[in-house]
Design an enzyme around this catalytic site. Structure first.
Site, PDB file in Angstrom:
ATOM      1  N   ILE A 122      -6.996  -4.266   8.340  1.00 40.10           N
ATOM      2  CA  ILE A 122      -8.060  -3.278   8.161  1.00 40.10           C
ATOM      3  C   ILE A 122      -9.097  -3.710   7.116  1.00 40.10           C
ATOM      4  CG2 ILE A 122      -6.966  -1.787   6.409  1.00 40.10           C
ATOM      5  CD1 ILE A 122      -7.777   0.569   8.439  1.00 40.10           C
ATOM      6  N   TYR A 160       0.839  -1.206   0.000  1.00 39.25           N
ATOM      7  CA  TYR A 160       0.000   0.000   0.000  1.00 39.25           C
ATOM      8  C   TYR A 160       0.876   1.259   0.000  1.00 39.25           C
ATOM      9  CZ  TYR A 160      -2.718   3.696   2.374  1.00 39.25           C
ATOM     10  OH  TYR A 160      -3.289   4.882   2.732  1.00 39.25           O
ATOM     11  N   LYS A 174     -12.696   0.816   6.058  1.00 38.81           N
ATOM     12  CA  LYS A 174     -12.918  -0.104   4.943  1.00 38.81           C
ATOM     13  C   LYS A 174     -14.110  -1.013   5.217  1.00 38.81           C
ATOM     14  CE  LYS A 174      -9.021   1.732   3.686  1.00 38.81           C
ATOM     15  NZ  LYS A 174      -8.984   2.809   2.704  1.00 38.81           N
ATOM     16  N   ASP A 218      -1.566  -5.643   9.555  1.00 37.83           N
ATOM     17  CA  ASP A 218      -2.595  -4.653   9.246  1.00 37.83           C
ATOM     18  C   ASP A 218      -3.817  -5.408   8.723  1.00 37.83           C
ATOM     19  OD1 ASP A 218      -4.226  -2.720   8.252  1.00 37.83           O
ATOM     20  OD2 ASP A 218      -2.850  -2.003   6.708  1.00 37.83           O
TER      21      ASP A 218
END
Lengths: 488, 488
Positions: free
Chosen positions: B295, B208, B332, B293
């Site tokens: 998310i 990302y 998200k 992560d």
């Protein structure tokens, strides 16, 4: 340079080749011998660990994984009496109905004086502010990504509000403004943008003890106290700044700016237009920044006029305005610390551009932005609120200061803020920092009062305490005075 | 040590006092002569400037005050195609009704797929969540200071919600949790706490592109890409980690941890329980941290099960769990980026303690906390929402991938996330980074599509683009495919 000083005589012709040889020769010879003796076997190659068998016994040998060295001090309990006091209140908070023997909180600058007005406004307008009462409610107006620096409508509303509470003589350009998640990140982001790690700000002391965390925690910027004294009501002077700057430079510190609160925190005095002018002139001469924390600008209750540093900067064509930066927020003047609403206002384009990007870490949620756009734009309410806010602080201040006066405890003169700067030196058993900390502990444990001692604010005169009074009911003040009397 | 190497012969007995004298003597003698010649008149005392007259001519000589060196790069326009693309969309955003020729946004991972459900919930419950519809509304419940790490009720609600969306096989302890103002500060605060300035995290690439800002901007932690390849669908392996770690250590980097997204961003693949176990085992052996992560944990639409690293850590007694840290948030899975809701979950007490203090810079406003407590605790709504969210991503994903397939453009296999990892290498004019950036520009200017090129994600194979599809209507996808066809 130090190493070669002994040879200067040689170079300057007051010696010869022999002396010039012998001294360094001996030095080097013994250095080599010393180093040889100390020489230890080479350290193991860190990569060699990859060749060890992956057994649980090895795992257990490794032990617990460590955090970064910068996180270590943060993980420890606080050592400042300011935070120790706040923590202690949490364990046993005073409540006039349910816990009359609890600790009375004088350590936190928050106001409940106008909660009736805020409650009314929220009850009547909160739904409208989120557009929930109209058919046009669109979830995308609060749910989606928005610019991290704050919606333009909010910045426009803030600019108007700030101008209004600062007497209407100064205007703020929304494009020079960044909205932050509270005043705290505003201070930090400015420190990050104006000074490098290891650089310093001059700061008149006594100063707000939270600045240590706000600034030092992450940015590595140092704070150099410029000691102000009770003899002139702790007022900042340019000569004190000059002296502190000279001393700092002699010690090798790089001073990047001056940071101060106006109205000052913890004293509550208001800097005059002339002093602001002199500070800016001094900063111009030294080519350093000026950071004016004006978070109590609307909490002024005395006769003295509040003047924003933005007004002084804008009024004079002689100054390079780009060195001026203002901190503002709604935690104090609008009594909304729970909303985490802060502002960076800067005349420096680079600061605004950098701060916008740093807002990815401290941006304000869109629903809160929507509420604040409505609230700040409701000028009729704002006028009513501000008048009441000032009047009620003035009344409470009078009650508090008079109460203390009657038991022989004086306060510094003040004209703004949610606190008094109280001279409790008559209660000290010894006129020293230790005496002050003993009194702090006695206040907490015996009188059950949490007041912030001057030592937490870097005050050099023992016995001063910051006492926040705007979350107290009138009855609480009577209880408080009775408790203090016990120590007299 | 280098300076004294020439004298080692002396020390080791292979010379004598004469040689030992002569060499350093000559060196010192000539050094002195050299320094004497170079010696310039003493620099003006910076403090002497205080004696200069304070005239405007002096002021004008000083010039503009400078920002810190760390703010300089932040003040410049972005150079990553990821941010360049996002900025370009702002100038001319596509709208099916008002701007059909605008740029279609595929660069931002946000979802509008379940806005109907969120809109309904907010309309029905928002006032209750703020207690505005009952007589018991108390302004102090939203206006006052609260713990920076988040209200306990919110952390309890988050713990339950996270457990629920992660399949119910893992439980989260609210005392190991800190609420942050979005996932972005969660990443940053973890980086600050786990690694010192100059240390590094290994990170599987493509990754990302926002991580560069989230981590490097302020903490000074480096990211070392561990290159993954299309041949195995960009899946992370322990041997690739091992190789990257060895190379990093050889270069002198201190690696403090491994950071990865699961489901991965930008590819969208899901790490298996076995891979997670192997990563944790590797981290244990190297005594480094693991930051997972997660998310997109609730945005899984394929057949593959999502497993949290927290579950793997908790399930095995062999591991020192304290090295495991989870990032989560609602931007998200609940499509609420505007709410700035993030979570740090850590098994390390010091990390939680330090993060709590750092939350003074990134805390969530109390009104938003109140809304989220209600929302996350409404389990019936959450179940309905999550089922719809997954189903609608699956449907949209199918439509998007099929559309591309029909024009000969394949996508990587994926099971989670709000994006596809699209192989546009057939559209490249040259198989290189330059070719990819040319295509990025052509997509933006000619086809008017903003997709994130792989080079922004540190992908080593040219031609891959991240395309976010969950804010597109079905009709938009048709328009999009027509536009891409133009480039085929």
């Amino acid at each position: 340079m130090r190493l070669i000083v002994p040879l200067q005589g040689v170079v300057q012709g007051r010696g010869g080749l022999f002396v010039g040889s012998l001294i360094p020769c001996c030095l080097f010879y013994f250095l080599q011998l010393y180093l040889k003796r100390r020489r230890s076997p080479p350290p193991p190659d860190p990569d060699s660990s990859t060749e060890l068998p992956r057994t649980s016994s090895r795992s257990s040998r490794i032990g617990r994984v460590r955090v970064s060295s910068r996180a270590v001090p943060l993980a420890k309990p606080p050592d400042s009496p300011y935070y120790i006091g706040l923590e202690r209140v949490k364990t046993d908070p005073y409540d006039p109905l349910t816990n009359r023997d609890g600790i009375i909180q004088l350590g936190l600058a928050e106001s409940t004086l106008c909660f009736d007005l805020l409650q009314r406004w929220m009850s009547e307008n909160l739904m409208d502010s989120l557009m929930l009462q109209s058919d046009g409610f669109d979830i995308s107006s609060i749910a989606m990504y928005q610019p991290f620096e704050g919606l333009l409508e909010l910045r426009v509303a803030f600019a108007d509000f700030m101008s209004r509470i600062m007497g209407g003589n100064v205007s703020f350009d929304p494009s020079n403004m960044v909205i932050t998640a509270g005043g705290t990140p505003a201070v930090e982001v400015l420190a990050f943008c104006l000074a490098d790690h290891g650089n310093a700000f001059l700061i008149p002391s006594p100063y707000y003890p939270g600045f240590d965390r706000d600034i030092k925690f992450r940015t590595g910027v140092e704070l150099i106290p410029v000691h102000c004294r009770s003899s002139d009501n702790f007022t900042l002077t340019v000569s004190a700044l000059e002296q502190a700057l000279n001393q700092a430079r002699k010690r090798g510190s790089k001073v990047s700016g001056i940071l101060f609160s106006n109205p000052s925190n913890p004293v509550g005095n208001i800097l005059s237009r002339e002093t602001l002018h002199a500070i800016l002139s001094f900063a111009q001469e030294k080519n350093i920044h000026v950071i004016s924390d004006e978070i109590f600008a609307g909490s002024v209750y005395g006769d003295k006029e509040f003047v924003s540093m933005a007004e002084v900067a804008a009024a004079s064509g002689d100054f390079d305005k780009s060195r001026v930066h203002i901190i503002y927020g709604l935690s104090k003047d609008l009594s909304l610390p729970g909303f985490r609403a802060g502002v960076i206002y800067s005349f420096h384009e680079d600061v605004i551009n950098a701060a916008k990007k740093l807002m990815r870490f401290s941006s304000m949620p869109v629903p809160v932005q929507r509420i604040l756009i409505s609230l700040l734009s409701d000028t009729r309410f704002i006028e009513e609120y501000m008048a009441a806010h000032r009047q009620r602080i003035r009344d409470k201040h009078f009650l508090f200061v008079e109460g203390l006066k009657q038991i022989g405890i004086p306060c510094a003169e003040s004209g703004g803020g949610l606190y008094c700067w109280v001279d409790m030196s008559s209660l000290l058993t010894s006129y020293s920092e230790k005496g002050e900390l003993d009194l702090f502990e006695k206040l907490l444990s015996v009188a059950k009062i949490n007041a912030t001692p001057g030592t937490a604010c870097y005050c050099i005169e023992p016995g001063w305490f910051r006492c926040c009074f705007t979350a107290l009911a009138d009855e609480d003040i009577s209880v408080l005075m009775e408790r203090i009397k016990l120590l007299c």
